[in-house]
Design a protein around this motif. Structure first.
Motif, PDB file in Angstrom:
ATOM      1  N   GLN A 121     -14.526  14.949  -5.564  1.00  0.00           N
ATOM      2  CA  GLN A 121     -13.791  14.591  -4.360  1.00  0.00           C
ATOM      3  C   GLN A 121     -14.589  13.671  -3.440  1.00  0.00           C
ATOM      4  O   GLN A 121     -14.000  12.934  -2.648  1.00  0.00           O
ATOM      5  N   VAL A 122     -15.902  13.685  -3.543  1.00  0.00           N
ATOM      6  CA  VAL A 122     -16.713  12.807  -2.705  1.00  0.00           C
ATOM      7  C   VAL A 122     -16.406  11.336  -3.003  1.00  0.00           C
ATOM      8  O   VAL A 122     -16.635  10.455  -2.161  1.00  0.00           O
ATOM      9  N   ASP A 123     -15.824  11.079  -4.182  1.00  0.00           N
ATOM     10  CA  ASP A 123     -15.519   9.703  -4.590  1.00  0.00           C
ATOM     11  C   ASP A 123     -14.161   9.212  -4.102  1.00  0.00           C
ATOM     12  O   ASP A 123     -13.813   8.042  -4.311  1.00  0.00           O
ATOM     13  N   LEU A 124     -13.387  10.064  -3.470  1.00  0.00           N
ATOM     14  CA  LEU A 124     -12.072   9.616  -3.008  1.00  0.00           C
ATOM     15  C   LEU A 124     -12.197   8.536  -1.937  1.00  0.00           C
ATOM     16  O   LEU A 124     -11.360   7.633  -1.851  1.00  0.00           O
ATOM     17  N   TYR A 125     -13.231   8.608  -1.111  1.00  0.00           N
ATOM     18  CA  TYR A 125     -13.436   7.597  -0.068  1.00  0.00           C
ATOM     19  C   TYR A 125     -13.514   6.206  -0.687  1.00  0.00           C
ATOM     20  O   TYR A 125     -12.715   5.309  -0.354  1.00  0.00           O
ATOM     21  N   ALA A 126     -14.474   5.979  -1.581  1.00  0.00           N
ATOM     22  CA  ALA A 126     -14.662   4.652  -2.177  1.00  0.00           C
ATOM     23  C   ALA A 126     -13.473   4.261  -3.049  1.00  0.00           C
ATOM     24  O   ALA A 126     -13.086   3.089  -3.092  1.00  0.00           O
ATOM     25  N   SER A 127     -12.876   5.227  -3.723  1.00  0.00           N
ATOM     26  CA  SER A 127     -11.748   4.933  -4.613  1.00  0.00           C
ATOM     27  C   SER A 127     -10.531   4.491  -3.805  1.00  0.00           C
ATOM     28  O   SER A 127      -9.861   3.511  -4.165  1.00  0.00           O
ATOM     29  N   LEU A 128     -10.245   5.188  -2.719  1.00  0.00           N
ATOM     30  CA  LEU A 128      -9.095   4.812  -1.895  1.00  0.00           C
ATOM     31  C   LEU A 128      -9.372   3.532  -1.117  1.00  0.00           C
ATOM     32  O   LEU A 128      -8.447   2.754  -0.840  1.00  0.00           O
ATOM     33  N   ALA A 129     -10.623   3.280  -0.777  1.00  0.00           N
ATOM     34  CA  ALA A 129     -10.974   2.005  -0.151  1.00  0.00           C
ATOM     35  C   ALA A 129     -10.649   0.856  -1.090  1.00  0.00           C
ATOM     36  O   ALA A 129     -10.120  -0.185  -0.675  1.00  0.00           O
ATOM     37  N   SER A 130     -10.940   1.036  -2.361  1.00  0.00           N
ATOM     38  CA  SER A 130     -10.602   0.014  -3.362  1.00  0.00           C
ATOM     39  C   SER A 130      -9.095  -0.175  -3.455  1.00  0.00           C
ATOM     40  O   SER A 130      -8.602  -1.304  -3.560  1.00  0.00           O
ATOM     41  N   LEU A 131      -8.360   0.929  -3.388  1.00  0.00           N
ATOM     42  CA  LEU A 131      -6.903   0.867  -3.488  1.00  0.00           C
ATOM     43  C   LEU A 131      -6.303   0.016  -2.371  1.00  0.00           C
ATOM     44  O   LEU A 131      -5.367  -0.760  -2.598  1.00  0.00           O
ATOM     45  N   VAL A 132      -6.829   0.139  -1.161  1.00  0.00           N
ATOM     46  CA  VAL A 132      -6.241  -0.563  -0.008  1.00  0.00           C
ATOM     47  C   VAL A 132      -7.056  -1.793   0.396  1.00  0.00           C
ATOM     48  O   VAL A 132      -6.897  -2.322   1.497  1.00  0.00           O
ATOM     49  N   ASN A 147       0.830  -1.201   0.000  1.00  0.00           N
ATOM     50  CA  ASN A 147       0.000   0.000   0.000  1.00  0.00           C
ATOM     51  C   ASN A 147       0.868   1.256   0.000  1.00  0.00           C
ATOM     52  O   ASN A 147       1.815   1.352   0.771  1.00  0.00           O
ATOM     53  N   PRO A 148       0.508   2.228  -0.820  1.00  0.00           N
ATOM     54  CA  PRO A 148       1.295   3.473  -0.834  1.00  0.00           C
ATOM     55  C   PRO A 148       0.949   4.353   0.349  1.00  0.00           C
ATOM     56  O   PRO A 148      -0.126   4.227   0.953  1.00  0.00           O
ATOM     57  N   ALA A 190      -6.981  -0.399   7.362  1.00  0.00           N
ATOM     58  CA  ALA A 190      -6.032  -0.972   6.397  1.00  0.00           C
ATOM     59  C   ALA A 190      -4.596  -0.901   6.900  1.00  0.00           C
ATOM     60  O   ALA A 190      -3.666  -1.226   6.158  1.00  0.00           O
ATOM     61  N   GLY A 191      -4.409  -0.474   8.148  1.00  0.00           N
ATOM     62  CA  GLY A 191      -3.075  -0.455   8.738  1.00  0.00           C
ATOM     63  C   GLY A 191      -2.348   0.865   8.644  1.00  0.00           C
ATOM     64  O   GLY A 191      -1.141   0.931   8.930  1.00  0.00           O
TER      65      GLY A 191
END
Length: 503
Positions: free
Chosen positions: A385-396, A28-29, A120-121
């Motif tokens: 920007q409201v989509d950053l939550y779900a997008s970053l959840a997918s990332l991690v 994870n970045p 996610a740590g």
């Protein structure tokens, strides 16, 4: 066998000599959101700024992805910050610009972006402007405030409680006032005048900048604020030093978390008024104080990237640079921003500003930089920007719990430049509602007259009694209302907007 044995020894030796941080952060970045205040789409060099240079931001854009149609969720600060951290539109909680002593508006029981990343740590930290409220009633500024960033998912916080133009003019670290003398307790009041620091309307000779009628409360460091305050003399900030204080705290958070993935929400005060540049940046632009604090803000960005690079973390850090709402020239303090703007276009040629339903109110300068994954380029994807939550959840690899982030959608591939897909419909909150469908832009009718406080800021908020419709592909400046020519498009967009508002 002998060759294989030697290879194993060499491989084991290389593996053991690898820095621990490089190994533990290979999955994870780190994530850094640099959230600027009141910065317009055209206020950075890569988007055409004139009269000020932003070399550090331009370098991020050159080596990352520059977005042309990415939006904050609202044309004012508190609502945008609420949506960013909760994945929910601000209107669902009646989130509006808060006073400096308002209670916390994020429900501590709801999911938030930092809480999700903690799962996610990640170690999570917020440094800078908060303006989402604190506590649950009347705040006692002389002890730890019981509700704040910690309760919504931040392991560490160093805050400007509200904004620079509101009292109290003190920093909070982990929800306690920094440097407070217990023998000089703080009292804050909004509305009722209290004796303490002199008032701007009574002592104008003490002011570095004169103000409108709404910013004539307590004078601190030669600046008249909204609200009244007494006490806390040793804890007061010096406006000219704020960028250095915040940057030092942000860099300390980075340096203290090199062995684990971290999330830093770095919410700069610049370029919000009062625009008081440090002497290091005075006359660094041709636009007076507003241009100077843009240069100052760019320096802060450079300090963050330099700190990441020194720790060997830059390649595996996802940096998202953006702003909370559109630009404003005159927002309460007389710093001649309108007179000195020259040929510079803060909104990048788009109509509107902070407080406005037109495009410049929410179309934000947005750059994503992650050398390990993001290829340099330009993206025209329609994103919020409201989509950053779900997008970053997918990332991690975190699931969004039912009932959390109800308006957030996963556009991770688009944020990382691997897709051009954007939102089919995008909401722009203001004192009415703007609504996007591809290149169509609809503005919901609003009968109410423009409030006097907005008139004094030379802003057109977009209030009209009739529907407004624009084709941004042909008319990016929203100069021709074509609603009467396309009644079916208007009806469809009104129906889609209604469905979101009633969800």
């Amino acid at each position: 066998m002998r060759v294989l044995y030697c290879f194993k020894i060499i491989f084991f030796g290389i593996f053991c000599c690898m820095p621990f941080k490089a190994y533990t952060q290979s999955t994870n970045p780190n994530i850094v959101i640099i959230y600027v205040d009141d910065l317009g789409y055209g206020d950075i060099g890569v988007n055409g700024a004139i009269g000020v240079e932003t070399p550090h931001i331009d370098t991020l854009a050159k080596n990352g992805l520059n977005f042309t149609d990415a939006h904050c969720s609202a044309s004012t600060c508190t609502p945008s910050r609420y949506s960013l951290l909760t994945g929910s539109y601000a209107f669902r909680n009646n989130a509006e610009i808060l006073e400096g002593d308002a209670p916390l508006i994020i429900n501590p029981n709801m999911g938030t972006l930092p809480k999700m990343l903690q799962k996610a740590g990640y170690k999570t930290g917020v440094v800078g402007k908060w303006h989402l409220g604190l506590g649950k009633g009347k705040i006692n500024w002389n002890e730890k405030i019981p509700l704040g960033p910690e309760e919504v998912g931040f392991d560490y916080s160093f805050l400007i409680p509200a904004t620079g133009d509101r009292v109290p003019c003190v920093f909070l670290e982990n929800q306690k006032v920094v440097g407070l003398d217990p023998n000089d307790p703080i009292t804050v009041s909004y509305g009722t005048r209290i004796e303490g620091y002199p008032w701007g309307f009574q002592r104008p000779e003490l002011l570095k900048q004169h103000t409108d009628p709404y910013h004539q409360g307590a004078i601190i460091n030669g600046i008249s604020r909204i609200g009244y305050m007494k006490g806390g003399k040793d804890a007061l900030w010096v406006d000219e030093n704020i960028p250095f204080v915040l940057t030092d705290k942000a860099n300390a958070f980075i340096n203290n978390n090199t062995n684990n993935p971290f999330f830093l929400y770095f919410a700069l005060h610049d370029i919000h008024q009062p625009r008081i540049a440090n002497i290091k940046f005075v006359e660094s632009s041709t636009m007076g104080p507003r241009g100077d604090v843009i240069a100052q803000m760019d320096w802060c960005v450079g300090q963050i990237t330099e700190a990441l690079e020194k720790q060997g973390l830059l390649d595996n850090t996802l940096i998202i640079f953006t702003s909370d709402n559109g630009p404003i020239l005159d927002d309460g303090y007389l710093d001649y921003a309108r007179e000195l703007v020259g040929d510079h276009k803060p909104g990048g040629g788009y109509r509107g500003s902070k407080y406005s339903a037109y495009e410049a109110g929410t179309r934000m300068p947005t750059v994503v930089h992650w050398p390990k994954e993001v290829k340099p380029g330009v993206s025209n994807a329609l994103l919020s920007q409201v989509d950053l939550y779900a997008s970053l959840a997918s990332l991690v690899n975190q699931k969004v719990a039912k009932g959390d982030a109800v308006d957030s959608q996963n556009f991770l591939a688009s944020w990382l430049g691997k897709s051009d897909k954007g939102r089919k419909f995008l909401l722009e909150e203001s004192y009415t509602y703007g609504f996007r469908m591809d290149n169509w832009k609809y503005i919901k009718p609003k009968e109410a007259p423009v409030p006097n406080w907005i008139v004094q800021k030379f802003v057109d908020p977009g209030f009209r009694p009739e529907p407004q419709l624009f084709n941004l592909a042909e008319d990016p400046s929203e100069s021709k209302n074509i609603a009467s020519k396309y009644p079916k498009i208007v009806a469809k967009m009104e129906a889609e907007l209604k469905e979101i508002l009633e969800k």
